[in-house]
Design a protein around this motif. Structure first.
Motif, PDB file in Angstrom:
ATOM      1  N   ASP A 122       0.825  -1.206   0.000  1.00  0.00           N
ATOM      2  CA  ASP A 122       0.000   0.000   0.000  1.00  0.00           C
ATOM      3  C   ASP A 122       0.860   1.257   0.000  1.00  0.00           C
ATOM      4  O   ASP A 122       0.498   2.273   0.598  1.00  0.00           O
ATOM      5  N   TRP A 123       1.998   1.216  -0.670  1.00  0.00           N
ATOM      6  CA  TRP A 123       2.946   2.332  -0.639  1.00  0.00           C
ATOM      7  C   TRP A 123       2.345   3.637  -1.140  1.00  0.00           C
ATOM      8  O   TRP A 123       2.788   4.722  -0.749  1.00  0.00           O
ATOM      9  N   ARG A 124       1.320   3.569  -1.966  1.00  0.00           N
ATOM     10  CA  ARG A 124       0.744   4.790  -2.531  1.00  0.00           C
ATOM     11  C   ARG A 124       0.049   5.650  -1.480  1.00  0.00           C
ATOM     12  O   ARG A 124      -0.151   6.853  -1.701  1.00  0.00           O
ATOM     13  N   ARG A 125      -0.324   5.082  -0.372  1.00  0.00           N
ATOM     14  CA  ARG A 125      -1.012   5.883   0.643  1.00  0.00           C
ATOM     15  C   ARG A 125      -0.037   6.735   1.458  1.00  0.00           C
ATOM     16  O   ARG A 125      -0.464   7.585   2.233  1.00  0.00           O
ATOM     17  N   PHE A 126       1.262   6.521   1.298  1.00  0.00           N
ATOM     18  CA  PHE A 126       2.254   7.309   2.025  1.00  0.00           C
ATOM     19  C   PHE A 126       2.562   8.588   1.237  1.00  0.00           C
ATOM     20  O   PHE A 126       2.664   8.565   0.009  1.00  0.00           O
ATOM     21  N   ALA A 127       2.728   9.682   1.974  1.00  0.00           N
ATOM     22  CA  ALA A 127       2.967  10.964   1.325  1.00  0.00           C
ATOM     23  C   ALA A 127       4.364  11.047   0.719  1.00  0.00           C
ATOM     24  O   ALA A 127       4.575  11.761  -0.267  1.00  0.00           O
ATOM     25  N   TYR A 128       5.338  10.318   1.309  1.00  0.00           N
ATOM     26  CA  TYR A 128       6.732  10.425   0.881  1.00  0.00           C
ATOM     27  C   TYR A 128       7.313   9.024   0.648  1.00  0.00           C
ATOM     28  O   TYR A 128       8.077   8.506   1.457  1.00  0.00           O
ATOM     29  N   PRO A 129       6.927   8.409  -0.482  1.00  0.00           N
ATOM     30  CA  PRO A 129       7.382   7.033  -0.757  1.00  0.00           C
ATOM     31  C   PRO A 129       8.701   7.002  -1.530  1.00  0.00           C
ATOM     32  O   PRO A 129       8.721   7.125  -2.754  1.00  0.00           O
ATOM     33  N   PHE A 130       9.806   6.835  -0.819  1.00  0.00           N
ATOM     34  CA  PHE A 130      11.105   6.686  -1.478  1.00  0.00           C
ATOM     35  C   PHE A 130      11.307   5.200  -1.807  1.00  0.00           C
ATOM     36  O   PHE A 130      12.233   4.550  -1.332  1.00  0.00           O
ATOM     37  N   VAL A 131      10.390   4.671  -2.619  1.00  0.00           N
ATOM     38  CA  VAL A 131      10.311   3.235  -2.897  1.00  0.00           C
ATOM     39  C   VAL A 131      10.875   2.948  -4.276  1.00  0.00           C
ATOM     40  O   VAL A 131      10.482   3.575  -5.268  1.00  0.00           O
ATOM     41  N   TYR A 132      11.760   1.974  -4.345  1.00  0.00           N
ATOM     42  CA  TYR A 132      12.382   1.624  -5.622  1.00  0.00           C
ATOM     43  C   TYR A 132      11.483   0.708  -6.449  1.00  0.00           C
ATOM     44  O   TYR A 132      10.743  -0.122  -5.909  1.00  0.00           O
ATOM     45  N   GLY A 133      11.567   0.852  -7.764  1.00  0.00           N
ATOM     46  CA  GLY A 133      10.921  -0.092  -8.674  1.00  0.00           C
ATOM     47  C   GLY A 133       9.479   0.199  -8.979  1.00  0.00           C
ATOM     48  O   GLY A 133       8.843  -0.557  -9.727  1.00  0.00           O
ATOM     49  N   GLN A 134       8.910   1.273  -8.428  1.00  0.00           N
ATOM     50  CA  GLN A 134       7.537   1.636  -8.737  1.00  0.00           C
ATOM     51  C   GLN A 134       7.526   2.811  -9.710  1.00  0.00           C
ATOM     52  O   GLN A 134       8.483   3.582  -9.787  1.00  0.00           O
ATOM     53  N   ALA A 135       6.427   2.942 -10.418  1.00  0.00           N
ATOM     54  CA  ALA A 135       6.353   3.938 -11.487  1.00  0.00           C
ATOM     55  C   ALA A 135       5.614   5.179 -11.037  1.00  0.00           C
ATOM     56  O   ALA A 135       4.764   5.138 -10.152  1.00  0.00           O
ATOM     57  N   ASP A 136       5.935   6.280 -11.674  1.00  0.00           N
ATOM     58  CA  ASP A 136       5.156   7.505 -11.563  1.00  0.00           C
ATOM     59  C   ASP A 136       4.237   7.539 -12.781  1.00  0.00           C
ATOM     60  O   ASP A 136       4.701   7.745 -13.908  1.00  0.00           O
ATOM     61  N   PRO A 137       2.937   7.312 -12.602  1.00  0.00           N
ATOM     62  CA  PRO A 137       2.032   7.231 -13.767  1.00  0.00           C
ATOM     63  C   PRO A 137       2.044   8.479 -14.631  1.00  0.00           C
ATOM     64  O   PRO A 137       1.735   8.408 -15.828  1.00  0.00           O
ATOM     65  N   THR A 138       2.416   9.636 -14.059  1.00  0.00           N
ATOM     66  CA  THR A 138       2.421  10.868 -14.856  1.00  0.00           C
ATOM     67  C   THR A 138       3.516  10.863 -15.916  1.00  0.00           C
ATOM     68  O   THR A 138       3.469  11.659 -16.860  1.00  0.00           O
ATOM     69  N   LEU A 139       4.503   9.975 -15.767  1.00  0.00           N
ATOM     70  CA  LEU A 139       5.590   9.900 -16.742  1.00  0.00           C
ATOM     71  C   LEU A 139       5.325   8.867 -17.835  1.00  0.00           C
ATOM     72  O   LEU A 139       6.076   8.776 -18.802  1.00  0.00           O
ATOM     73  N   VAL A 140       4.281   8.069 -17.663  1.00  0.00           N
ATOM     74  CA  VAL A 140       3.938   7.045 -18.651  1.00  0.00           C
ATOM     75  C   VAL A 140       2.995   7.642 -19.691  1.00  0.00           C
ATOM     76  O   VAL A 140       1.999   8.285 -19.341  1.00  0.00           O
ATOM     77  N   ASP A 141       3.301   7.436 -20.965  1.00  0.00           N
ATOM     78  CA  ASP A 141       2.484   7.983 -22.049  1.00  0.00           C
ATOM     79  C   ASP A 141       1.249   7.101 -22.229  1.00  0.00           C
ATOM     80  O   ASP A 141       1.239   6.173 -23.049  1.00  0.00           O
ATOM     81  N   HIS A 142       0.221   7.432 -21.464  1.00  0.00           N
ATOM     82  CA  HIS A 142      -0.996   6.616 -21.478  1.00  0.00           C
ATOM     83  C   HIS A 142      -1.662   6.624 -22.852  1.00  0.00           C
ATOM     84  O   HIS A 142      -2.115   5.585 -23.355  1.00  0.00           O
ATOM     85  N   ALA A 143      -1.744   7.786 -23.467  1.00  0.00           N
ATOM     86  CA  ALA A 143      -2.412   7.873 -24.770  1.00  0.00           C
ATOM     87  C   ALA A 143      -1.685   7.032 -25.814  1.00  0.00           C
ATOM     88  O   ALA A 143      -2.322   6.346 -26.628  1.00  0.00           O
ATOM     89  N   ALA A 144      -0.358   7.063 -25.801  1.00  0.00           N
ATOM     90  CA  ALA A 144       0.408   6.275 -26.770  1.00  0.00           C
ATOM     91  C   ALA A 144       0.220   4.790 -26.529  1.00  0.00           C
ATOM     92  O   ALA A 144       0.055   4.009 -27.473  1.00  0.00           O
ATOM     93  N   TRP A 145       0.242   4.377 -25.253  1.00  0.00           N
ATOM     94  CA  TRP A 145       0.069   2.953 -24.959  1.00  0.00           C
ATOM     95  C   TRP A 145      -1.328   2.488 -25.372  1.00  0.00           C
ATOM     96  O   TRP A 145      -1.485   1.406 -25.937  1.00  0.00           O
TER      97      TRP A 145
END
Length: 488
Positions: A122-145
């Protein structure tokens, strides 16, 4: 969603009346949570036809359940699971469980024992997740995919992606990997030298299964990628840890008699140190002299912030001893779960046969969608966007850590999407992580990365792939404040 008729069955050879069987079956499904409040049951006519019984049998079972408030009846609509049934179940004591099959006599638990348990789902519920290996959805080109997925599901290509490929891979994706991805690492490979996998973890598992038997000696970096240690522990291989230094794995420290050496030469996991070219050549010379294979996990090669990355070990391997592991998890998104192996055709043939026994091949529609994503230039555009964003986050994080006096354990590291830090003397990183969780901050303590977990209490990892730049300074400030409270 209506409950399908296939969810019901009766045993006509059982001594219990059919009406009682049906009633008990519905009660058991409600108690187990399979039937939920407000879900609609099949009509008495449809259910009777499915079960091969008289309609009155079903009607009487439903009427009894309505009288006990398990079901509700609605005029001209049918029967539904009662919206009060959850409160009823909470008030009723559970029946004692019957003695069941003793699975403890059949399962030895080796996979559960090897499994890593320190990650937060549930790492997304933390305000400051310094977690490796997870994505920032804002950097993924959703429209292209989405556009690539629609191309794959179009009539022209639908036949190709709905078939069973048996042990084969999508030829377009393999071709693009061979002609566009691997040459960036200096690697030349034919189709018979490439195998698609369900990510790097699956690739490492296949390699371990093919090359290692129980008791076979292999060398790993210490510290190293925890997922590799899980695989090797379940395989019962004899694991020999080799401490890394500021230049990664030292070839002179590899013990004699090993069959395989696992390394992360480009970005040592977790220190991010890069193995220099002379040491890479030394490692390959030692592999040829001692006869061991080298497994190169080349994760995150795209994220280099100090000029062009060094060529892969596989690129300068003339003897064919290197098995190369690549992945799209960090450059596209982790949930894609697509990676690849590059190795001698004999290794690939054996790994392909093993993969075929386990899962045949990665999903065909995902392979073709990724092939479009690569061929249309979306992959390069997204990788460049991620590189720019990560470079910015890296700058912000370095400044914030300097302001708080945090000490890098590998100050010479110039790549990847994380930092490896040394905890101040006397501070256990596991205790630090526990306290920070109460302050909405997630970090990775060092213990899971080491062969001897106690050796990791002085280290921790901070990643910046899943946290926006504007949140980094406050998160680092909380880490610094917590360290001072702990006496660091």
């Amino acid at each position: 969603m209506p409950i399908p008729t296939d969810a019901f069955f009766l045993d006509h050879a059982d001594g219990l009346p059919l009406q009682v069987q049906l009633r008990r079956q519905i009660i058991a499904a409600v108690a187990a949570g399979r039937f939920r409040p407000e879900e609609k049951l099949p009509s008495t006519r449809a259910l009777a036809r499915h079960l091969g019984v008289a309609r009155v049998t079903v009607a009487q079972a439903f009427a009894e359940l309505v009288s006990t408030d398990y079901l509700s009846s609605r005029d001209r609509s049918g029967h539904y699971i009662s919206d009060t049934v959850e409160r009823r179940l909470e008030a009723e004591p559970l029946a004692p469980a019957a003695a069941g099959f003793d699975w403890g006599q059949r399962i030895d638990g080796r996979f559960l024992r090897a499994q890593r348990r320190d990650r937060d789902h549930d790492w997304r519920r933390f305000a400051y997740p310094f977690v490796y290996g997870q994505a920032d959805p804002t950097l993924v080109d959703h429209a292209a995919w989405r556009d690539c997925a629609m191309r794959t599901l179009g009539r022209r290509e639908f036949d190709a992606v709905t078939g069973d490929l048996y042990d084969a891979d999508d030829p377009e994706l393999v071709d693009h990997i061979a002609r566009q991805i691997l040459p960036r690492r200096g690697i030349s490979a034919g189709r018979d030298e490439i195998l698609l996998t369900m990510g790097a973890q699956n690739a490492l598992w296949l390699v371990a299964q093919v090359l290692l038997r129980a008791g076979t000696a292999c060398a790993i970096e210490d510290p190293c990628y925890p997922g590799l240690r899980e695989i090797l522990a379940a395989r019962a291989a004899r694991v020999l840890p080799v401490p890394v230094d500021g230049s990664g794995l030292p070839p002179d420290a590899i013990p004699p008699g090993v069959a395989v050496v696992f390394t992360t030469a480009s970005h040592q996991c977790p220190t991010n140190s890069t193995m220099p070219l002379p040491r890479r050549k030394q490692l390959l010379a030692r592999a040829q002299a001692q006869g061991f294979a080298v497994v190169e996990d080349d994760y995150e090669f795209e994220m280099s912030f100090a000029g062009a990355p060094s060529p892969a070990l596989k690129a300068i391997d003339r003897a064919g001893a290197v098995i190369y592991v690549g992945s799209f998890s960090k450059s596209v998104f982790p949930g894609l779960r697509l990676g690849y192996l590059v190795a001698d055709p004999r290794v690939i043939a054996e790994a392909r046969a093993l993969r075929g026994m386990m899962l045949r091949h990665p999903p065909g529609h995902m392979q073709r969608t990724l092939a479009h994503f690569l061929s249309l230039g979306h992959y390069d555009a997204q990788a460049n966007r991620m590189r720019r964003a990560y470079a910015r986050r890296r700058e912000v994080m370095l400044a914030a850590m300097a302001a708080e006096g945090l000490r890098l354990a590998s100050p010479e590291a110039t790549g990847g999407s994380s930092f490896w830090l040394a905890a101040p003397g006397g501070v256990d990183s596991a205790e630090l992580a526990a306290r920070l969780k109460r302050r909405e901050v997630l970090i990775e303590p060092g213990a899971p990365f080491f062969h001897q977990p106690a050796a990791g209490q002085d280290f921790f990892r901070l990643a910046y792939s899943s946290i926006p730049s504007e949140h980094i300074p406050e998160g680092i400030r909380r880490i610094g404040a917590t360290l001072r409270e702990l006496g660091g």
